[in-house]
Design a protein around this motif. Structure first.
Motif, PDB file in Angstrom:
ATOM      1  N   PRO A 364       0.801  -1.147   0.030  1.00 35.79           N
ATOM      2  CA  PRO A 364       0.021   0.197   0.003  1.00 35.79           C
ATOM      3  C   PRO A 364       0.985   1.346   0.039  1.00 35.79           C
ATOM      4  O   PRO A 364       1.878   1.267   0.675  1.00 35.79           O
ATOM      5  N   ASN A 365       0.709   2.209  -0.846  1.00 36.61           N
ATOM      6  CA  ASN A 365       1.535   3.266  -1.159  1.00 36.61           C
ATOM      7  C   ASN A 365       0.658   4.435  -1.733  1.00 36.61           C
ATOM      8  O   ASN A 365      -0.274   4.067  -2.402  1.00 36.61           O
ATOM      9  N   ILE A 366       1.136   5.632  -1.561  1.00 37.34           N
ATOM     10  CA  ILE A 366       0.837   6.825  -2.434  1.00 37.34           C
ATOM     11  C   ILE A 366       2.049   7.520  -3.069  1.00 37.34           C
ATOM     12  O   ILE A 366       3.052   7.969  -2.445  1.00 37.34           O
ATOM     13  N   GLY A 367       2.065   7.303  -4.331  1.00 45.92           N
ATOM     14  CA  GLY A 367       2.916   7.655  -5.211  1.00 45.92           C
ATOM     15  C   GLY A 367       4.353   7.276  -4.922  1.00 45.92           C
ATOM     16  O   GLY A 367       5.270   7.634  -5.507  1.00 45.92           O
ATOM     17  N   GLY A 368       4.289   6.130  -4.241  1.00 44.69           N
ATOM     18  CA  GLY A 368       5.643   5.227  -3.953  1.00 44.69           C
ATOM     19  C   GLY A 368       6.015   5.238  -2.572  1.00 44.69           C
ATOM     20  O   GLY A 368       6.984   4.690  -1.912  1.00 44.69           O
ATOM     21  N   ARG A 369       5.253   6.022  -1.624  1.00 47.08           N
ATOM     22  CA  ARG A 369       5.728   6.426  -0.252  1.00 47.08           C
ATOM     23  C   ARG A 369       4.771   5.162   0.463  1.00 47.08           C
ATOM     24  O   ARG A 369       3.448   5.181   0.252  1.00 47.08           O
ATOM     25  N   VAL A 370       5.409   4.359   1.242  1.00 47.21           N
ATOM     26  CA  VAL A 370       4.716   3.239   1.830  1.00 47.21           C
ATOM     27  C   VAL A 370       3.846   3.687   2.971  1.00 47.21           C
ATOM     28  O   VAL A 370       4.322   4.389   3.943  1.00 47.21           O
ATOM     29  N   THR A 383       8.689   5.793   7.603  1.00 46.02           N
ATOM     30  CA  THR A 383       9.820   6.957   7.096  1.00 46.02           C
ATOM     31  C   THR A 383      10.985   6.030   6.462  1.00 46.02           C
ATOM     32  O   THR A 383      11.307   5.161   6.729  1.00 46.02           O
ATOM     33  N   GLY A 384      11.418   6.721   5.233  1.00 42.41           N
ATOM     34  CA  GLY A 384      12.308   6.062   4.413  1.00 42.41           C
ATOM     35  C   GLY A 384      12.272   4.845   3.723  1.00 42.41           C
ATOM     36  O   GLY A 384      12.996   4.217   3.332  1.00 42.41           O
ATOM     37  N   LEU A 385      10.853   4.390   3.511  1.00 39.92           N
ATOM     38  CA  LEU A 385      10.669   3.286   2.780  1.00 39.92           C
ATOM     39  C   LEU A 385       9.703   3.761   1.626  1.00 39.92           C
ATOM     40  O   LEU A 385       8.574   4.193   1.699  1.00 39.92           O
ATOM     41  N   TYR A 386      10.052   3.310   0.448  1.00 38.29           N
ATOM     42  CA  TYR A 386       9.266   3.397  -0.728  1.00 38.29           C
ATOM     43  C   TYR A 386       9.397   2.314  -1.715  1.00 38.29           C
ATOM     44  O   TYR A 386       9.850   1.289  -1.545  1.00 38.29           O
ATOM     45  N   VAL A 387       8.531   2.360  -2.636  1.00 35.03           N
ATOM     46  CA  VAL A 387       8.071   1.459  -3.436  1.00 35.03           C
ATOM     47  C   VAL A 387       8.080   1.821  -4.967  1.00 35.03           C
ATOM     48  O   VAL A 387       7.804   3.169  -5.281  1.00 35.03           O
ATOM     49  N   CYS A 388       8.617   0.893  -5.995  1.00 38.34           N
ATOM     50  CA  CYS A 388       8.556   1.451  -7.476  1.00 38.34           C
ATOM     51  C   CYS A 388       7.994   0.157  -8.183  1.00 38.34           C
ATOM     52  O   CYS A 388       8.613  -1.237  -7.763  1.00 38.34           O
ATOM     53  N   GLY A 389       7.569   0.152  -9.383  1.00 36.45           N
ATOM     54  CA  GLY A 389       7.291  -0.932 -10.378  1.00 36.45           C
ATOM     55  C   GLY A 389       6.260  -1.802  -9.875  1.00 36.45           C
ATOM     56  O   GLY A 389       5.015  -1.233  -9.479  1.00 36.45           O
ATOM     57  N   TRP A 390       6.293  -2.987 -10.288  1.00 35.43           N
ATOM     58  CA  TRP A 390       5.142  -3.899 -10.193  1.00 35.43           C
ATOM     59  C   TRP A 390       4.659  -4.132  -8.585  1.00 35.43           C
ATOM     60  O   TRP A 390       3.427  -4.352  -8.406  1.00 35.43           O
ATOM     61  N   LEU A 391       5.466  -3.747  -7.713  1.00 32.09           N
ATOM     62  CA  LEU A 391       5.254  -3.957  -6.406  1.00 32.09           C
ATOM     63  C   LEU A 391       4.509  -2.509  -6.023  1.00 32.09           C
ATOM     64  O   LEU A 391       3.537  -2.914  -5.002  1.00 32.09           O
ATOM     65  N   THR A 409       8.265   8.061  -7.828  1.00 42.68           N
ATOM     66  CA  THR A 409       8.824   7.609  -6.423  1.00 42.68           C
ATOM     67  C   THR A 409       9.849   8.687  -6.117  1.00 42.68           C
ATOM     68  O   THR A 409      10.046   8.894  -4.826  1.00 42.68           O
ATOM     69  N   LEU A 410      10.737   9.111  -7.106  1.00 40.40           N
ATOM     70  CA  LEU A 410      11.780   9.868  -6.817  1.00 40.40           C
ATOM     71  C   LEU A 410      11.219  11.273  -6.395  1.00 40.40           C
ATOM     72  O   LEU A 410      11.817  11.986  -5.398  1.00 40.40           O
ATOM     73  N   ALA A 411      10.130  11.640  -6.670  1.00 39.02           N
ATOM     74  CA  ALA A 411       9.432  13.222  -6.338  1.00 39.02           C
ATOM     75  C   ALA A 411       9.326  12.760  -4.696  1.00 39.02           C
ATOM     76  O   ALA A 411       9.528  13.720  -3.978  1.00 39.02           O
ATOM     77  N   CYS A 412       8.830  11.743  -4.177  1.00 41.25           N
ATOM     78  CA  CYS A 412       8.632  11.430  -2.758  1.00 41.25           C
ATOM     79  C   CYS A 412      10.003  11.438  -2.137  1.00 41.25           C
ATOM     80  O   CYS A 412      10.001  12.251  -1.063  1.00 41.25           O
ATOM     81  N   ILE A 413      10.856  10.782  -2.619  1.00 45.57           N
ATOM     82  CA  ILE A 413      12.211  10.767  -1.897  1.00 45.57           C
ATOM     83  C   ILE A 413      12.749  12.222  -1.850  1.00 45.57           C
ATOM     84  O   ILE A 413      13.210  12.747  -0.898  1.00 45.57           O
ATOM     85  N   SER A 414      12.930  12.979  -2.912  1.00 51.83           N
ATOM     86  CA  SER A 414      13.232  14.194  -2.999  1.00 51.83           C
ATOM     87  C   SER A 414      12.673  15.291  -1.914  1.00 51.83           C
ATOM     88  O   SER A 414      13.122  16.111  -1.543  1.00 51.83           O
ATOM     89  N   ASP A 415      11.203  14.823  -2.003  1.00 53.96           N
ATOM     90  CA  ASP A 415      10.459  15.773  -0.978  1.00 53.96           C
ATOM     91  C   ASP A 415      10.922  15.476   0.389  1.00 53.96           C
ATOM     92  O   ASP A 415      11.230  16.468   1.370  1.00 53.96           O
ATOM     93  N   ASP A 416      11.195  14.210   0.797  1.00 51.15           N
ATOM     94  CA  ASP A 416      11.609  13.973   2.052  1.00 51.15           C
ATOM     95  C   ASP A 416      12.915  14.354   2.348  1.00 51.15           C
ATOM     96  O   ASP A 416      13.363  14.822   3.391  1.00 51.15           O
ATOM     97  N   ILE A 417      13.818  14.190   1.482  1.00 52.80           N
ATOM     98  CA  ILE A 417      15.190  14.869   1.678  1.00 52.80           C
ATOM     99  C   ILE A 417      14.951  16.188   1.937  1.00 52.80           C
ATOM    100  O   ILE A 417      15.911  16.691   2.560  1.00 52.80           O
ATOM    101  N   GLY A 418      14.470  16.985   1.154  1.00 50.63           N
ATOM    102  CA  GLY A 418      14.373  18.468   1.109  1.00 50.63           C
ATOM    103  C   GLY A 418      13.615  18.688   2.516  1.00 50.63           C
ATOM    104  O   GLY A 418      14.164  19.830   3.222  1.00 50.63           O
ATOM    105  N   LYS A 419      12.912  17.913   3.056  1.00 47.68           N
ATOM    106  CA  LYS A 419      12.397  18.221   4.467  1.00 47.68           C
ATOM    107  C   LYS A 419      13.185  17.667   5.606  1.00 47.68           C
ATOM    108  O   LYS A 419      12.837  18.077   6.759  1.00 47.68           O
ATOM    109  N   GLY A 420      14.409  17.157   5.286  1.00 49.57           N
ATOM    110  CA  GLY A 420      15.232  16.438   6.353  1.00 49.57           C
ATOM    111  C   GLY A 420      14.830  15.270   6.950  1.00 49.57           C
ATOM    112  O   GLY A 420      15.335  14.857   8.013  1.00 49.57           O
ATOM    113  N   VAL A 421      13.831  14.675   6.340  1.00 49.87           N
ATOM    114  CA  VAL A 421      13.072  13.480   6.973  1.00 49.87           C
ATOM    115  C   VAL A 421      14.198  12.455   6.924  1.00 49.87           C
ATOM    116  O   VAL A 421      13.961  11.451   7.936  1.00 49.87           O
TER     117      VAL A 421
END
Ligand code: NAP
Length: 481
Positions: A364-370, A383-391, A409-421
């Protein structure tokens, strides 16, 4: 510990930096994994990416799923190789999430983990007789002819029957039908596994039935792939004319979907005119409006498939927004066959510690964020867990679909990096920690350098046979090289 040339150099470089880089692990080296890694490396100059895969070989579905007679689809591995050769990226094969290392351990070692390990299991039909010998998931058959080490010994019997029934009419079904029907002289020039080529050369299968529970307008394949199978030399195509009659609901479906119209038009024109019987000629039968009811045991060979029983269907649901579904009519018919391939969709596998939606077969995810918890008034992410592809989205789409999926998925990761998460108080051990742990567990890691040795050996062996490569198909051979 084994020597990891590039890895040692990088780890020395890191320790001299004042602020530690973020370390991200991507699990799975298929298109979703490699596209994600590539995008992370491009978007974030200081991030390091390690890609792990349970196989000793990279490229996932491109190596084990794409048909051998589709070499153009495999060219993308050149792009993926450049990603693996980036000094901020490492590939570690023969590392299985869940047995070599657990998900909590991996998350502890990296600032973020992206799961892109695809769908390595199959949907089942859930009908009587499914356990009979001679019935396979199309995935197993595909892995077998593509030299996946897990299906090296599948050994499907292609010599005791002249008929194969394939359930499903998606592109995988077309792939397996094509491999069964295509002249082997043409396959011999591809990177098909030698054990599969040998079995196909001796195959007695002449008739292949592609069975769909809905009609020609709903066939799940795409036009290019359909054209390819229809174009096989000397192939006789059968379709019942009555199955090509469309309803107003079909017309609406085709009006709304160009691919559906194109597929329908190709099927309508495909039927081979009936001439005098042509002994030994190969036949492809498109069977529509039939759903699998049961597998029948052979009268002569105990425990072995002898046929399939199908139930005729009609379609219900003519609303523009609701897809037409197949409903049984209580009328049955049988096809005798000794081989059946279920090509009704792949399924992802859950692992310990990972939220999993068993019904949809995805994380279960939204845009790749689990999601940790998706209850109505409580949306919490891992926090810090993402998915991509068929999964992440289920088993649909072509290789390039993963490009867009990775961007999301990258957009979620970049967003979290930007926020210091993703920043931790103390630097994460990343590949140092991973390799130490794997070494303590005697896991033999296959680096990208080691894969390049396998690659060179496969190409060398292929060259001797006038093929692009001769795949190494057992775990022993792969690890030995
Ligand atoms: P798919 O396109 O989803 O097709 C699944 C087929 O199985 C459909 O015909 C579906 O019929 C049928 N089905 C599902 N459940 C069934 C049941 N219980 N009984 C009978 N039939 C059932 O899946 P796929 O063929 O595995 O392909 C997966 C993805 O990979 C697709 O997006 C495909 O395009 C892609 N792919 C692309 C290529 C290429 O580009 N060359 C090659 C291979 C795969 P309904 O429509 O009635 O549900």
């Amino acid at each position: 510990m084994a020597s990891f040339g590039k890895f040692r150099w990088i780890s020395r470089r890191i320790t001299t930096q004042s602020s530690a880089p973020l370390r991200i692990c991507v699990v799975g080296s298929g298109p979703a994994g490699f596209y994600t890694a590539e995008k992370i490396l491009k978007a974030h100059e200081k991030v390091e990416v390690d890609i792990i895969d349970r196989l000793p070989t990279p490229f996932g579905l491109v190596r084990s799923g794409v048909a051998p007679d589709h070499p153009e689809t495999k060219i993308v591995t050149n792009q993926f190789s450049r990603v693996a050769q980036n000094e901020r990226c490492s590939f570690f094969g023969n590392v299985c999430l869940g047995s070599s290392i657990t998900l909590p351990e991996l998350r502890e070692m990296y600032n973020a983990v992206v799961l892109a390990y695809g769908a390595e299991s199959d949907r089942s039909l859930g009908i009587p007789g499914e356990e009979l010998a001679g019935i396979y998931a199309a995935r197993e058959f595909v892995w077998w002819y593509n030299g996946h080490p897990d299906c090296r010994n599948l050994d499907p019997d292609l010599k005791s029957t002249d008929t194969a029934v394939i359930f499903g009419q998606g592109n995988v079904a077309l792939d397996v039908a094509r491999i069964l029907l295509r002249p082997t002289a043409e396959l011999a020039r591809t990177d098909i596994a030698s054990h599969a080529l040998a079995a196909l050369e001796e195959s007695s299968i002449r008739k292949v039935y592609l069975v769909g529970r809905r009609g020609p307008v709903q066939a799940a394949c795409t036009a290019k792939e359909l054209r390819e199978v229809l174009g096989i030399k000397d192939l006789h195509i059968h379709i019942q004319p009555a199955d090509l009659v469309t309803t107003p609901a079909d017309e609406i479906e085709m009006k709304n979907n160009r691919i559906r119209r194109r597929v329908y038009e190709l099927l309508s024109k495909a039927v081979t005119p009936v001439h005098a019987p042509h002994p030994g000629r190969r036949e492809l039968h498109f069977v529509f409006f039939r759903k699998p009811d049961k597998f029948l045991e052979s009268n002569d060979r105990s425990g072995h498939l002898g046929g399939v029983q199908l139930e005729k269907t009609i379609l219900k649901g003519d609303d523009e927004l609701v897809k037409q579904v197949a409903v049984g009519t209580g009328v049955y018919e049988e096809i005798s066959c000794g081989l059946s391939l279920k090509s009704i969709g792949y399924k992802s596998i859950a692992i310990d510690g990972l939220p999993f939606d068993s019904y949809k077969g995805i994380v279960p995810n939204i845009g790749g964020r689990v999601f940790a918890d998706a209850s109505k008034d409580h949306m919490q992410y891992e926090t810090g867990l993402y998915v991509c592809g068929w999964l992440k989205r289920g088993p649909t789409g072509i290789v390039a679909t993963n490009l867009y999926c990775a961007e999301e998925t990258l957009a979620c990761i970049s967003d979290d990096i930007g926020k210091g998460v993703l920043t931790s108080n103390s630097p994460k051990p990343g590949r140092d920690g991973l390799l130490q742990l794997l070494d303590s567990r005697n896991t033999r890691v296959v680096t990208f350098d080691a894969w390049e040795k396998i690659d060179a050996e496969e190409k060398r062996r292929g060259n001797l046979k006038n093929k692009p490569r001769e795949k190494l198909t057992t775990w022993e051979e792969l690890l030995k090289v």
